[in-house]
Design an enzyme around this catalytic site. Sequence first.
Site, mmCIF file in Angstrom:
data_model
loop_
_atom_site.group_PDB
_atom_site.id
_atom_site.type_symbol
_atom_site.label_atom_id
_atom_site.label_comp_id
_atom_site.label_asym_id
_atom_site.label_seq_id
_atom_site.Cartn_x
_atom_site.Cartn_y
_atom_site.Cartn_z
ATOM 1 N N LYS A 249 0.854 -1.202 0.000
ATOM 2 C CA LYS A 249 0.000 0.000 0.000
ATOM 3 C C LYS A 249 0.886 1.248 0.000
ATOM 4 O O LYS A 249 0.594 2.239 -0.679
ATOM 5 C CB LYS A 249 -0.929 -0.027 1.227
ATOM 6 C CG LYS A 249 -2.032 1.025 1.207
ATOM 7 C CD LYS A 249 -1.649 2.354 1.802
ATOM 8 C CE LYS A 249 -2.813 3.323 1.823
ATOM 9 N NZ LYS A 249 -2.459 4.639 2.359
ATOM 10 N N ASP A 265 -5.821 4.513 -15.535
ATOM 11 C CA ASP A 265 -6.771 3.579 -14.939
ATOM 12 C C ASP A 265 -6.087 2.971 -13.702
ATOM 13 O O ASP A 265 -5.376 1.962 -13.792
ATOM 14 C CB ASP A 265 -7.120 2.490 -15.977
ATOM 15 C CG ASP A 265 -8.096 1.469 -15.425
ATOM 16 O OD1 ASP A 265 -8.299 1.428 -14.196
ATOM 17 O OD2 ASP A 265 -8.647 0.696 -16.228
ATOM 18 N N HIS A 363 2.879 12.652 10.584
ATOM 19 C CA HIS A 363 1.446 12.824 10.356
ATOM 20 C C HIS A 363 0.868 13.821 11.354
ATOM 21 O O HIS A 363 0.075 14.686 11.006
ATOM 22 C CB HIS A 363 0.711 11.489 10.544
ATOM 23 C CG HIS A 363 0.631 10.691 9.289
ATOM 24 N ND1 HIS A 363 -0.087 11.088 8.201
ATOM 25 C CD2 HIS A 363 1.174 9.509 8.953
ATOM 26 C CE1 HIS A 363 0.028 10.194 7.240
ATOM 27 N NE2 HIS A 363 0.791 9.226 7.673
#
Length: 409
Positions: A249, A265, A363
């Site tokens: 990921k 795509d 983050h």
Amino acid sequence: MPVEERVSITSEKSGLTEAETDLLRSGGGLSLEEANRMIENVVGTIAYPLGIAANFRINGRDRLIPMAIEEPSVVAAASNMARLMRGGEGVKVTSTDPVMIGQIQVLDIPNIDKAKKNIAEAKDKLLDLANQQDPVLVRFGGGARDIQQRTIQTEAGEMLILHLLVDCRDAMGANAVNTMCETLAPVVNELTGGRVLLRIISNLADHRLVRAECVVKKEDLGGEKVVDDVVSAWAFADADPYRAATHNKGIMNGVIAVALAVAQDHRALEAGAHAYAARSGHYSALSRWSKNENGDLVGVLEMPMAVGIIGGATRTHPIARLALKVMGISKAAELAETMAAVGLAQNLGALRALVKEGIQQGHMRLHARNLVVMAGAEGDLIGRAVKALVESGEIRFDKAQEIVKRLEG
Ligand code: MEV
């Protein structure tokens, strides 16, 4: 840098026209009419932030990389890792020919051996027929190259599966491949005495691979211990599918952000990447990290990358065309290779953060920034309020409000 300055620099470095630069400022770049020509039942558009990842040196060439993504930290991490990779000469990339697979499923064959023999004997004729469907592709050096045959046992009985291999050159190829497969179907029915059912491209594009490699000096990474820890983090993903999914990921954070910027795509890319990661029968990491004899970190990413730069939304979306110009890309292979380089950098950014401070720190800093802005901070107050909020260790909205109020007064 303020946004306007970034826009000017990107425009200057990429030779954008005034109209193209205005498109960047327009905050989406796609009119309702343009959107309406792309899909059905259009009622609006949705804009993503488009950032520029800096510092990338790919096969010795510097490139600015546009990335469209809603997740904070990704563009910063890619840029930081690209900077570290420059110490080891940047990222080296290669790719195979852009060959896609079209699948033709044949059922109810009375004699499979005979059917396979007939197909093998008619191969040249079938390839000719496929190529007649796309003279432009053939003119540009692409076209149907081969037919492979597989028999598979399924819940619905034995099936013959034909793989039509098509060199798609600068196209992603779904249209060309699907048209060719559909055209061949009646002839395949005749040759096999069976019944063709599905005729469709495979997104497991394992003939259309890219490879990106880099070396990062141990001192640039924070020492040999960090190198060893990154290798251990990779080994975890290599051995464990639960970790591999997250590891991959992280790679796709980079790959898909570039894919979105150039309107590819991305579902096809995701499907291909994960199927490829499971090709051994065990879902695993797409990349590999190891230590070389100098103690430096070596990274390799190999994955399918079915992208095109002619046809589709890449041609019709004004920002996609602009993003290709910013990257200086004129070939689908270059785009595929660039995306692999970004995927590799993104993977390293995640692993490095995970083995060091953890990813929450970066983050949370960005989260703190959002909170103080929401709490009303403006101008140079933003930086001071972020610092105070991070130092407070309580990164929450009520705390942000309290800090902003205090600093304002
Ligand atoms: C978050 O978007 C991506 C990471 O989870 C990737 C990884 O764990 O390697 C940080």
